[in-house]
Design an enzyme around this catalytic site. Structure first.
Site, short mmCIF file in Angstrom:
data_model
loop_
_atom_site.label_atom_id
_atom_site.label_comp_id
_atom_site.label_asym_id
_atom_site.label_seq_id
_atom_site.Cartn_x
_atom_site.Cartn_y
_atom_site.Cartn_z
N ASP A 184 0.83 -1.20 0.00
CA ASP A 184 0.00 0.00 0.00
C ASP A 184 0.87 1.27 0.00
OD1 ASP A 184 -2.82 0.95 0.40
OD2 ASP A 184 -1.94 1.90 2.16
N GLU B 89 14.53 -14.52 0.15
CA GLU B 89 14.99 -15.59 1.06
C GLU B 89 14.08 -16.80 0.97
OE1 GLU B 89 14.83 -14.08 5.04
OE2 GLU B 89 16.11 -12.37 4.55
#
Ligand code: NOJ
Length: 556
Positions: free
Chosen positions: A220, A272
């Site tokens: 956002d 990751e």
């Protein structure tokens, strides 16, 4: 990666880098489906409708915020990022929803709100209780006011929702105190992203959800996190050519280049994790080169294409927008995205039913000229068929696959959007595109909730838009979307090159993509199309003449 993934591995319906071609379906949880009958949609409701989304053929769902929140901005005011708001369900419900979606080959994108928290967040409450200059205040953007007694706000900045972007607090001793920045509602204080504690906290929040199996984040206000340290005065300029809330580069609180440092870091966190997880930017920046910068290889995977959303139903503007999108996103190795509607803008069926449409957030209400529903629907179907032929990834906002229009007659006392309140009713705001969607013709609340309750009133006359009235019905908007989504995969349009067809009548666009020729008539005048191929899909009957406001796909 910090802990084991607790849900089944993410599906790979499109193979590696699925996001380059995916159709991502936006669920606005409070208005999608209500499982417990309280009038507010919830996670149980979403779970009960996953098979309907499989039928439609979506690759992923993006859920607008479901976190703990006082709901002053419908969940974009988060009080606890690590739990589900009890109004929507529980963490266990969320785990079950992710697993059930994955079982169906559907990925799940969460909506993260890092520009601001809710004023109910423990951090902001601690900041209010602490002194100026304290570490608690340093997580937000507190400043002394101007003038001898500090009674003037630090700058003249305006909230996106209307009114000033600064509010003054009362200090512990009862005296008028510092001001804090809120680019949105006063219940949404902006965080200080120069503070490492803020950075670390959000790393932890991202990992919390990634560990639960979330496939990525829609971020956002991705253009808002960094403010010009000089805090200059600034009044937004409105330019119809930019439209839709796009901003100029001289804005001191949006589109600052410093935000890219944050996104490069977030990308390392996402990377990751196994399974092709993604970041999607909600960045209202201008021009397109600036937007594409968010999707450089070490930042976001994709960004919402708002310039395309606001190109309207205009052949020249659409062609320019498509060209710029493919060029600029292509230049950084990113897919273009395409989007026509979301929970912040007037539904495109209604935008296209008006000759002119207002800026983002204004809405359409009872005192405005009303859209031509039939014209809007014809154009919306044509636009969808065009969009679903374009190379890249597509966002579909819940209900647009039903051809749902904006609800334009919501009474004043039922309105909820802070925009309505902060502008004293001058702007209607976004409630009209957020009305609970119709599932079952003739049922209470059109099948949205078992009790007939709905948090915003649904208009009369929505039976024809209900899913039950369209599923399996040849020519319905639902079946048009479904067929186009299947055909874009079958024909490989989403990874193909696009070439314009020249020499077509005024207002008609034509392009080839994969083994298709696509013709789009944005004018009201029927256009003869000299193409001998078979019709693959058409938004209106096609017999060699393309009706006004229609699109056809022809086999090459
Ligand atoms: C963008 C969201 O889409 C909108 O609904 C929200 O009000 C603002 N950001 C503030 O979070």
């Amino acid at each position: 990666m910090s802990t084991a993934v607790t849900t089944p591995a993410s599906p790979t319906p499109h193979g590696p880098e699925w996001w380059r071609t995916a159709v991502i379906y936006q669920i606005y949880p409070r208005s999608f489906a209500d499982g417990n009958g309280d009038g507010l949609g919830d996670l149980a409701g979403i779970a009960s409708r996953l098979d309907d989304l499989s039928y439609l053929g979506v690759d992923a769902i993006w859920l607008s915020p479901f976190f703990v929140s006082p709901q002053r901005d419908a969940g974009y005011d988060v009080a606890n990022y690590r739990d589900v708001d009890p109004r929507f369900g529980t963490l266990a419900d969320m785990d079950a929803l992710i697993a059930a979606a994955h079982d169906r080959g559907i990925r799940v994108i969460a909506d993260i709100v890092p520009n601001h928290t809710s004023s109910d967040h423990v951090w902001f409450q601690a900041a209010l209780a602490s002194a100026p200059g304290s570490p608690e205040r340093a997580r937000y953007l507190f400043k002394d006011g101007k003038g001898p007694d500090g009674s003037q706000p630090p700058t003249d900045w305006l909230s996106v929702f209307g009114g000033p972007a600064w509010s003054r607090v009362t200090e512990a001793d009862g005296t008028p105190g510092q001001w804090y920045l809120h680019l949105f509602d006063e219940s949404q204080p902006d965080l200080n992203w120069d503070n490492q504690e803020v950075v670390d906290e959000f790393d932890s929040v991202l990992r919390f959800w990634l560990d639960r199996g979330i496939d990525g984040f829609r971020v956002d206000v991705a253009h808002g996190m960094v403010k010009d340290p000089a805090y200059p005065d600034y009044q937004p300029k409105h330019d119809p050519e930019i439209g839709g809330g796009g901003i100029y580069l001289d804005c001191p609180y949006f589109g600052q280049t410093g935000v890219h440092r944050i996104w490069r870091h977030w990308r390392t966190v996402i990377d990751e994790y196994p399974g092709d997880r993604i970041l999607t930017a909600e960045s209202w920046v201008h021009p397109m080169t600036e937007l594409a910068n968010y999707t450089r290889p070490d930042e976001y995977h994709q960004a919402f294409n708002f310039p395309f959303m606001f190109a309207g139903w205009d052949a020249a503007k659409l062609r320019t927008s498509i060209d710029e999108s493919l060029k600029e996103f292509g230049a950084v190795g990113a897919p273009s995205t395409w989007v026509l509607s979301n929970h912040d803008v007037v539904r495109h069926t209604s935008r296209f039913g008006l000759r002119d449409s207002g800026p983002q957030g204004s809405g359409i209400g009872p005192r405005d000229p009303q859209p031509d529903e039939a014209l809007g629907l014809a154009r919306a179907r044509g636009a969808a068929l065009m969009m679903l032929a374009l190379p890249g990834s597509v966002f579909v906002y819940q209900g647009e696959e039903l051809g749902l229009p904006e609800a334009t007659q919501i009474p004043a006392d039922a309105r909820q959007d802070p925009t309505w309140f902060r502008t004293g009713g001058e702007k209607y705001g976004r409630d009209g595109c957020r009305v609970p969607i119709p599932w079952q013709a003739g049922a209470p609340a059109y099948g949205f909730s078992p009790t007939g309750a709905a948090w915003l009133p649904q208009p009369e006359g929505w039976d024809a838009y209900a899913r039950s009235a369209q599923e399996g019905v040849e020519g319905s908007t639902l079946e048009l979307y479904r067929a186009a989504m299947a055909a874009r995969t079958a024909h490989g349009t989403s990874t193909a090159d696009l070439t314009w067809i020249e020499g077509l009548p005024a207002g008609v666009l034509g392009f080839t993509v994969a083994d298709l020729a696509v013709y789009v008539n944005t004018s009201d005048t029927p256009a003869p199309i000299d193409d001998p191929g078979d019709v693959v899909l058409a938004s209106q009957d096609f017999d060699g003449t393309l009706a006004g406001n229609a699109t056809v796909w022809i086999q090459r």
